[in-house]
Write a protein that holds these residues in place. Structure first.
Motif, PDB file in Angstrom:
ATOM      1  N   UNK A  46      -7.329 -11.045  -8.042  1.00  0.00           N
ATOM      2  CA  UNK A  46      -6.803 -10.290  -6.913  1.00  0.00           C
ATOM      3  C   UNK A  46      -7.782  -9.180  -6.541  1.00  0.00           C
ATOM      4  N   UNK A  47      -8.181  -9.078  -5.281  1.00  0.00           N
ATOM      5  CA  UNK A  47      -9.148  -8.044  -4.896  1.00  0.00           C
ATOM      6  C   UNK A  47      -8.602  -6.636  -5.107  1.00  0.00           C
TER       7      UNK A  47
ATOM      8  N   UNK B 248     -20.384  -9.944  -1.057  1.00  0.00           N
ATOM      9  CA  UNK B 248     -19.834 -11.267  -0.777  1.00  0.00           C
ATOM     10  C   UNK B 248     -18.363 -11.134  -0.392  1.00  0.00           C
ATOM     11  N   UNK B 249     -17.956 -11.963   0.574  1.00  0.00           N
ATOM     12  CA  UNK B 249     -16.594 -11.920   1.085  1.00  0.00           C
ATOM     13  C   UNK B 249     -16.052 -13.343   1.191  1.00  0.00           C
TER      14      UNK B 249
ATOM     15  N   UNK C 164     -17.419 -16.758  -0.749  1.00  0.00           N
ATOM     16  CA  UNK C 164     -18.749 -16.262  -1.147  1.00  0.00           C
ATOM     17  C   UNK C 164     -19.749 -16.288   0.001  1.00  0.00           C
ATOM     18  N   UNK C 165     -19.335 -15.752   1.158  1.00  0.00           N
ATOM     19  CA  UNK C 165     -20.261 -15.555   2.259  1.00  0.00           C
ATOM     20  C   UNK C 165     -20.839 -14.142   2.178  1.00  0.00           C
TER      21      UNK C 165
ATOM     22  N   UNK D  81     -12.783  -8.956   0.326  1.00  0.00           N
ATOM     23  CA  UNK D  81     -13.748  -9.054  -0.771  1.00  0.00           C
ATOM     24  C   UNK D  81     -13.575 -10.381  -1.511  1.00  0.00           C
ATOM     25  N   UNK D  82     -14.689 -10.959  -1.934  1.00  0.00           N
ATOM     26  CA  UNK D  82     -14.658 -12.259  -2.595  1.00  0.00           C
ATOM     27  C   UNK D  82     -13.915 -12.164  -3.927  1.00  0.00           C
TER      28      UNK D  82
END
Length: 335
Positions: free
Chosen positions: A76-77, A184-185, A253-254, A284-285
Motif C-alpha cells: 500500500x503506498x 516510478x509510478x 513502474x513508469x 506511487x508505484x
C-alpha cells in the motif's frame, strides 16, 4: 473357525488399578467433540465457540478486514495519488536516447474527503478533479460538496494509503510537483472501447482453414465445449467473442520524465491505456521504493503552507451548509 474377538472387548474396563501403559499398543485417536473445541452448530449461532485461538488447535485468523489490511500493508503506498487527463503522446531525449512519453495534465485536483480506519475500515484519501455544472449534479451530492466548500467535481476517486500519516486536509490542491522527477509510478486507466469483437481480434485466434471444405467459417472460433473430459459443457472462462476493451488497465513502474507546475503537466515514460481525454489515476508505484523521506516531508510542508487555512475554510463551509439546510427544511415545513 472360531469368531474373531475384538481387541477392545477383550480389554478390561479402566479402573483405579488399571495401568495406562497397557493401552500403549492401541492406536492413538485424537479427541474430537463439542467439549474439545469442535462445534456442530452453525457459525452464526455460536460464533464465539472457538474464539479462533491457535491454542485450540485452529490456525490463526487469515480472513476479515484486519487480516486483509495486514496482507496489503507492504504494497500500500504511503501517499495519495492524483487524477490527470491524458492529452496525448510525445517524446524527449535523454542523452542520445529518444524516450516516448505520455502527457498527463492535472486539472484542479483537490482533496475532497478522508477515509479513516475507525469509521470506514481503511485509510484512504478521496480526490476530485475537473468541474461539473451544478444542474448536472444530484441534490445529495451538491450538499456533499457544499459542506466542504468545494465546487462540484467531474470525477471522484479514492486512493488507499498505508496509515493515517498519508491523510491530507480537505480542500488542498495537489500540483505536479507532488511527484519527484525520476520516481516510478503506477498508472491506471480505462482502455479504449472496441465494441463487440470476434475471437481473432479479441484473443488472437489464428482462425480456421481457408479451403478444403471450409465454407464461411474462416474467422469463427470452432468448438467451445467438447464432450469427453469436460462434462459436455462450456467451461467457465472460455475465450469467446464479446465486448472488447473499456476496462481498467494498470501499467506499473513508469518513470516520471518531466514535471511542470506552470503547465500543470506530468510526463511519464511509455504508453498508457485509453484515448485522449481519458481520466487516469496516478500514484506511487507499489513494487518500487517511494520517494525519499526528505522529499516527501518537503512537499508536504509546502502543501500545508499553501493551504494553512484549510481547516478554517472547512469549518466555515460546514457552518454555512447547516444554516442553509435549516432554511431549506423550514421552507419545506411551511409548504
Amino acid at each position: 473357525m472360531p469368531p474373531r474377538l475384538h481387541l477392545r472387548a477383550a480389554l478390561p474396563r479402566c479402573s483405579a488399578s488399571f495401568e495406562p501403559s497397557r493401552l500403549a499398543f492401541l492406536p492413538v485417536v485424537a479427541k474430537r467433540g463439542v467439549r474439545y473445541g469442535w462445534s456442530t452448530a452453525p457459525p452464526r449461532s455460536k460464533h464465539e465457540t472457538f474464539n479462533n485461538q491457535p491454542s485450540a488447535g485452529l490456525p490463526a485468523l487469515t480472513t476479515g478486514p484486519d487480516a486483509a489490511l495486514k496482507r496489503r500493508e507492504y504494497t500500500t503506498p504511503l501517499r495519495t495519488g492524483v487524477l490527470a487527463v491524458k492529452k496525448g503522446m510525445t517524446s524527449i531525449f535523454v542523452g542520445k536516447r529518444r524516450v516516448p512519453c505520455t502527457v498527463l495534465q492535472l486539472d484542479q485536483v483537490q482533496v475532497v474527503a478522508n477515509r479513516t480506519r475507525e469509521q470506514h475500515g481503511y485509510w484512504a484519501v478521496q480526490v476530485g478533479t475537473g468541474d461539473k455544472h451544478p444542474k448536472n449534479v444530484p441534490s445529495p451530492l451538491l450538499g456533499y460538496y457544499e459542506a466542504k466548500g468545494i465546487a462540484p467535481k467531474q470525477e471522484l476517486v479514492e486512493f488507499r494509503v498505508k496509515s493515517k500519516d498519508g491523510l491530507l486536509p480537505v480542500g488542498v490542491q495537489l500540483r505536479p510537483d507532488w511527484f519527484k522527477l525520476g520516481q516510478y509510478v503506477d498508472v491506471r486507466s480505462k482502455s479504449r472501447g472496441m465494441g463487440f469483437a470476434g475471437g481473432m481480434k479479441r484473443h488472437g485466434f489464428k482462425g480456421q482453414e481457408a479451403s478444403h471444405g471450409n465454407s464461411k467459417n474462416h474467422r469463427t472460433i470452432g468448438s467451445v465445449g467438447p464432450s469427453q473430459g469436460s462434462g459436455s459443457r462450456v467451461l467457465p472462462g472460455k475465450k469467446m467473442p464479446g465486448r472488447m476493451g473499456n476496462e481498467f488497465v494498470t501499467v506499473q513502474n513508469l518513470k516520471i520524465m518531466q514535471v511542470d507546475n506552470d503547465l500543470g503537466t506530468v510526463l511519464v515514460g511509455g504508453p498508457i491505456a485509453g484515448p485522449k481525454g481519458r481520466i487516469v489515476r496516478l500514484q506511487d508505484a507499489k513494487k518500487r521504493k517511494a520517494p525519499a523521506e526528505p522529499y516527501r516531508e518537503k512537499v508536504l510542508k509546502e502543501l500545508l503552507e499553501r493551504h494553512a487555512d484549510a481547516d478554517q475554510k472547512l469549518q466555515a463551509a460546514r457552518t454555512v451548509h447547516m444554516e442553509m439546510k435549516a432554511k431549506r427544511q423550514g421552507h419545506l415545513a411551511e409548504l
